[in-house]
Design a protein around this motif. Structure first.
Motif, PDB file in Angstrom:
ATOM      1  N   ARG A 111      36.306 -26.880  10.629  1.00 23.38           N
ATOM      2  CA  ARG A 111      37.322 -26.214  11.057  1.00 23.38           C
ATOM      3  C   ARG A 111      37.703 -26.013  12.623  1.00 23.38           C
ATOM      4  NH1 ARG A 111      39.727 -25.884   6.340  1.00 23.38           N
ATOM      5  NH2 ARG A 111      38.115 -25.277   4.581  1.00 23.38           N
TER       6      ARG A 111
ATOM      7  N   THR B 100      46.414 -20.212   6.403  1.00 21.88           N
ATOM      8  CA  THR B 100      47.633 -19.919   6.205  1.00 21.88           C
ATOM      9  C   THR B 100      47.462 -18.468   5.835  1.00 21.88           C
ATOM     10  OG1 THR B 100      48.691 -21.996   5.813  1.00 21.88           O
ATOM     11  CG2 THR B 100      49.621 -19.931   4.788  1.00 21.88           C
TER      12      THR B 100
ATOM     13  N   TRP C 198      42.548 -21.565   3.501  1.00 25.31           N
ATOM     14  CA  TRP C 198      42.195 -22.730   4.503  1.00 25.31           C
ATOM     15  C   TRP C 198      42.821 -23.890   3.994  1.00 25.31           C
ATOM     16  CZ3 TRP C 198      39.954 -21.557   8.914  1.00 25.31           C
ATOM     17  CH2 TRP C 198      39.299 -20.321   9.184  1.00 25.31           C
ATOM     18  N   PRO C 199      42.890 -24.819   4.857  1.00 25.12           N
ATOM     19  CA  PRO C 199      43.371 -26.100   4.330  1.00 25.12           C
ATOM     20  C   PRO C 199      42.401 -26.908   3.302  1.00 25.12           C
ATOM     21  CG  PRO C 199      43.814 -26.054   6.685  1.00 25.12           C
ATOM     22  CD  PRO C 199      42.849 -24.855   6.040  1.00 25.12           C
ATOM     23  N   ARG C 200      43.037 -27.347   2.047  1.00 23.66           N
ATOM     24  CA  ARG C 200      42.062 -27.881   1.145  1.00 23.66           C
ATOM     25  C   ARG C 200      41.445 -29.212   1.646  1.00 23.66           C
ATOM     26  NH1 ARG C 200      41.372 -23.467  -0.501  1.00 23.66           N
ATOM     27  NH2 ARG C 200      42.863 -22.609  -1.574  1.00 23.66           N
TER      28      ARG C 200
ATOM     29  N   GLN D  62      38.429 -29.506   2.949  1.00 21.08           N
ATOM     30  CA  GLN D  62      37.345 -29.126   3.971  1.00 21.08           C
ATOM     31  C   GLN D  62      36.487 -28.099   3.895  1.00 21.08           C
ATOM     32  OE1 GLN D  62      39.843 -29.051   7.911  1.00 21.08           O
ATOM     33  NE2 GLN D  62      41.417 -30.030   6.873  1.00 21.08           N
TER      34      GLN D  62
END
Length: 429
Positions: free
Chosen positions: A389, A396, A424-426, A428
């Motif tokens: 991260r 988002t 959170w972005p997938r 990761q």
């Protein structure tokens, strides 16, 4: 809506005006070097607007210093109005991406930021600034007029209901800390409008740039960026008192959105009287490095997330207080607002120790029967942040109306008017 022609412009020739122009240039250069200003258009605006006209009584060098100027305090001495530090004003205006000719609303009036917005909107734009405090509004009105920005409307009102008579707005910029997002702010945005607001979330304050999105899924606000910041608090209908637990007679405090999610002060004090456990992460950071995403990453993971502030340096760790007899003092990574986690069986917080090259290594110190497990988990999440991260995109943040269906997200925080979903972005973490 740029400034009216007059003696405050860059071409004025008095010694004070020439010195002020040089200081404006130096301030703009500094903000560019530090990354707060990223566009030539905003740089030119900072070189144009005379900040000293909005900080009367200050020496020019202080008027153009990168620091907040408090203009009013309550009876307890707590600031209630300020001219914000130039770097955060620049960051928020870059987030806003003000369009030429835009219809703009500022909530919270210091005067200077409204003048910057007026320069960005240009002669075809419209800027209205609103403040709940008549004294602050009068001061802003006088300063704007004195600096040549008489076209900026100054309104005295509680901004909880927005300003329907001037809506819709292309941009709404809030310059006070908001715990919640009233429906009027979303509803009074143009269909492609943007709201930039210092939002309080799990005890953290972030300047979030929200775009209004209306589609089959619903009418909502979706973040485009989020930056660390600090502001005076909202007054009026949107006021929300901080929730904190005070420990050991005021030596420590824990700040959280909802202290009901934390163990009692008595239980936490009992945990802190047990032997300390320490774990290290091998994650190295510079002390000045912004850790914008780390606290929110930890707040997403731990329901008992809070922030630890040490009110007395080096306290408390003497026999009979916190820590086992002979234990070292508490050593949070930051003097104020260190990320921490509280559970019924353990309490842990981030710590740091210096390295020879000037960086620090992050770790965890924990207390209680489950101290070792909580310290290990906290260090594990710090390591995951560093690996996945730290250099990637942040989460988002979506603000759904409170009556919308419960969103599915990594974290959902319920406010009075909205549910805040953090994703959170997938792939990761």
């Amino acid at each position: 809506m740029a400034a009216d022609p007059g003696p405050t412009g860059r071409d004025a020739g008095s010694p004070e005006d020439l010195r002020a122009a040089a200081l404006r240039d130096a301030l703009a250069d500094r903000l560019i070097a530090e990354g707060a200003i990223t566009t030539p258009r905003l740089a030119e605006v900072f070189r144009t607007v005379p900040r000293h006209r909005f900080t009367p009584g200050l020496p020019l060098e202080l008027a153009y210093a990168n620091q907040v100027v408090f203009v009013k305090r309550d009876r307890s001495g707590v600031p209630t109005s300020s001219v914000s530090a130039p770097d955060i004003q620049a960051i928020m205006l870059e987030q806003a991406a003000v369009p030429p000719g835009g219809r703009l609303l500022e909530i919270g009036s210091g005067g200077y930021n409204a003048a910057l917005m007026a320069e960005l909107a240009g002669p075809d734009g419209e800027v209205t600034t609103v403040d709940i405090d008549p004294d602050v509004a009068d001061r802003a009105r006088a300063c704007l007029a004195g600096a040549g920005y008489r076209a900026v409307r100054v309104v005295t009102a509680d901004a909880e209901d927005g300003l329907p008579e001037r809506a819709p707005f292309d941009r709404i910029v809030v310059t006070v800390e908001a715990w919640d997002l009233p429906p009027a702010w979303r509803e009074q945005l143009a269909p492609d409008g943007r709201l930039v607001v210092p939002l309080r979330l799990r005890g953290l304050t972030r300047s979030v740039a929200f775009d209004r999105v209306a589609d089959a899924a619903g009418d909502r606000l979706v973040s485009r960026s989020a930056r660390m910041c600090g502001f005076v608090k909202m007054q009026g209908a949107g006021r929300h008192a901080d929730e904190e637990l005070v420990l050991n007679g005021g030596d420590l405090s824990l700040d959280a959105d909802d202290v009901r999610l934390l163990p009692s002060a008595r239980r936490l004090e009992a945990l802190l009287r047990t032997p300390r456990v320490e774990r290290w992460s091998d994650v190295q950071v510079w002390r000045w490095e912004p850790w914008d995403t780390l606290p929110l990453w930890l707040a997403t993971e731990f329901p008992g997330y809070c922030q630890l502030t040490l009110e007395v340096p080096g306290a408390p760790a003497v026999p009979g207080q916190f820590g086992a007899p002979g234990a070292a003092p508490l050593e949070p990574a930051l003097r104020s607002g260190t990320p921490a986690v509280a559970t019924p069986s353990a309490f842990a917080y981030l710590t740091a120790h210096p390295l020879p090259d000037g960086r620090v290594e992050l770790g965890a110190q924990a207390f209680g029967p489950e101290a070792a497990a909580l310290a290990a988990k906290l260090v594990g999440r710090v390591t995951a942040w560093d690996r996945e991260r730290r250099y990637g995109p942040g989460p988002t943040i979506t603000a759904w109306p409170i009556n919308a269906p419960e969103p599915r997200a990594d974290l959902v925080v319920v406010k009075k008017h909205v549910r805040i979903a953090v994703d959170w972005p997938r792939g990761q973490g």
